[in-house]
Motif scaffolding. Sequence first.
Motif, PDB file in Angstrom:
ATOM      1  N   VAL A   1      59.949 117.143  -9.037  1.00  0.00           N
ATOM      2  CA  VAL A   1      61.136 117.987  -9.186  1.00  0.00           C
ATOM      3  C   VAL A   1      61.722 117.850 -10.592  1.00  0.00           C
ATOM      4  N   VAL A   2      61.796 116.634 -11.086  1.00  0.00           N
ATOM      5  CA  VAL A   2      62.302 116.439 -12.451  1.00  0.00           C
ATOM      6  C   VAL A   2      61.441 117.201 -13.455  1.00  0.00           C
ATOM      7  N   ARG A   3      60.142 117.169 -13.240  1.00  0.00           N
ATOM      8  CA  ARG A   3      59.238 117.877 -14.149  1.00  0.00           C
ATOM      9  C   ARG A   3      59.477 119.384 -14.120  1.00  0.00           C
ATOM     10  N   HIS A   4      59.665 119.945 -12.937  1.00  0.00           N
ATOM     11  CA  HIS A   4      59.867 121.386 -12.827  1.00  0.00           C
ATOM     12  C   HIS A   4      61.286 121.801 -13.208  1.00  0.00           C
ATOM     13  N   ALA A   5      62.280 121.006 -12.821  1.00  0.00           N
ATOM     14  CA  ALA A   5      63.669 121.383 -13.070  1.00  0.00           C
ATOM     15  C   ALA A   5      64.092 121.155 -14.517  1.00  0.00           C
ATOM     16  N   PHE A   6      63.507 120.112 -15.163  1.00  0.00           N
ATOM     17  CA  PHE A   6      63.970 119.741 -16.496  1.00  0.00           C
ATOM     18  C   PHE A   6      62.867 119.729 -17.554  1.00  0.00           C
ATOM     19  N   GLY A   7      61.621 119.916 -17.130  1.00  0.00           N
ATOM     20  CA  GLY A   7      60.520 119.896 -18.092  1.00  0.00           C
ATOM     21  C   GLY A   7      60.203 118.516 -18.614  1.00  0.00           C
TER      22      GLY A   7
ATOM     23  N   THR B   1      64.503 118.967 -25.548  1.00  0.00           N
ATOM     24  CA  THR B   1      65.807 119.242 -24.950  1.00  0.00           C
ATOM     25  C   THR B   1      65.604 119.837 -23.570  1.00  0.00           C
ATOM     26  N   PRO B   2      66.018 119.129 -22.513  1.00  0.00           N
ATOM     27  CA  PRO B   2      65.795 119.642 -21.160  1.00  0.00           C
ATOM     28  C   PRO B   2      66.455 121.002 -20.946  1.00  0.00           C
ATOM     29  N   ALA B   3      65.734 121.932 -20.355  1.00  0.00           N
ATOM     30  CA  ALA B   3      66.267 123.241 -19.990  1.00  0.00           C
ATOM     31  C   ALA B   3      66.234 123.336 -18.477  1.00  0.00           C
ATOM     32  N   TYR B   4      67.386 123.305 -17.843  1.00  0.00           N
ATOM     33  CA  TYR B   4      67.474 123.169 -16.396  1.00  0.00           C
ATOM     34  C   TYR B   4      67.127 124.473 -15.677  1.00  0.00           C
TER      35      TYR B   4
END
Length: 404
Positions: free
Chosen positions: A285-291, A311-314
């Motif tokens: 989920v972290v990988r998909h939600a925040f890259g 820079t994480p893009a939610y």
Amino acid sequence: MRYVLVFAKTPHAKTPYDRWLAGSGIEPIILTTTEFAAGYAHLPHVHAFDDYDTNQLVEKTALGLARAHAVEAVFARAEADVVRAAQLRDLLDLPGQRTPSALAFRDKVVMKDHLAGGAVEIPAYRLLDSAYTAVEFIAEHGYPVVIKPVSESGSLGANIIRDETELNAYLARPWRGTSQIETFVPGQMYHVDGLVVNGEVVFVHPFRYLNDCLSFRADAWMGSLPLAPQDPAYDRLVKAAKTVLAELPTPAHTAFHAELWITPDDRVVFCEVASRTGGGMVSAVVRHAFGIDLDKEWLYAECGLPATLGTPAYQPAGGMWIPPTTGVLEHLPSGGEPDCVREVSLSGKAGQEFHGGVKSGLYLAGYVVAGDTEDEVAVNMDKVLAWFSEHVRWRPAESAGGTL
């Protein structure tokens, strides 16, 4: 060639260490389970073990390999490997988490001893060294209480004791190992996951659990959703998690998975924290939600490689994991999932016999589910569950002619 020794209690598809390290000049030496050995078989240094969690040949082999290859780092992402990796670093004077830190994140009594009297509230607790302790603790604090092993994960062996009948039932068949007793905390449970690099929290985000951590005992699914930054609980949970990390002997580089409650009277209460990535579908989920791939970034930090965080893009996404029921699996649906599904992880095969859920982080089928908002993700999870329930098929174990 430089080497990192990896305790790899995960399938290669989930943790492709060789791909992550490609071009770095660092080669992984893999110690894994017999179950996952085939996935790593293309690598030159792979050693597989039956009974991986308790087989002490894992430690003996690790020491020999670490010395033979002059490894520069040791990486371990599973709860079962936290202490054995730390002890190896101690022995060889390698960088990374050492044993006192590992015990503080692994042993729930040591953990709470560090946090007692600190800024984050913790339940009343005691090491459960005998039935006398349980009786005295309950006399002081009343029912309900929780008894759980000091060093297991995924709520394995955890028991909510609501009255004397349940206490007697537990004491007649106690957990085979060291346990603790603590006061029961009502409320919504959250988890906070993140990454520490060079002593700084470089990523952190809170999540709301759906169902609860003991849902697997009723063969019920569980999952979690990231909180939106504007959620009233967001800042409070982030602050509490950072405070816990500051009060524990947190290693310079680590992923972390903390669990906290917000009670009906609006108190934030600490449950536990681990120096690893979360189980279930949390990392996915972290990988998909925040890259962000927490395991890869953590490995890079341990190996002294530059981060690729960006820079994480939610993007709203949640994880759900479905335990097995009791019986023989006839058909596990694969393909044709609802359009909202972004990743699938299946761990069972047709013809395999199961006896219900084992622990909260283990599952028969796991899904990352997307949506335009957190509310839509929750609705889509119900759709995925309905689809799965319609397509999975079981038969009673008796018709299979015995355990497979």
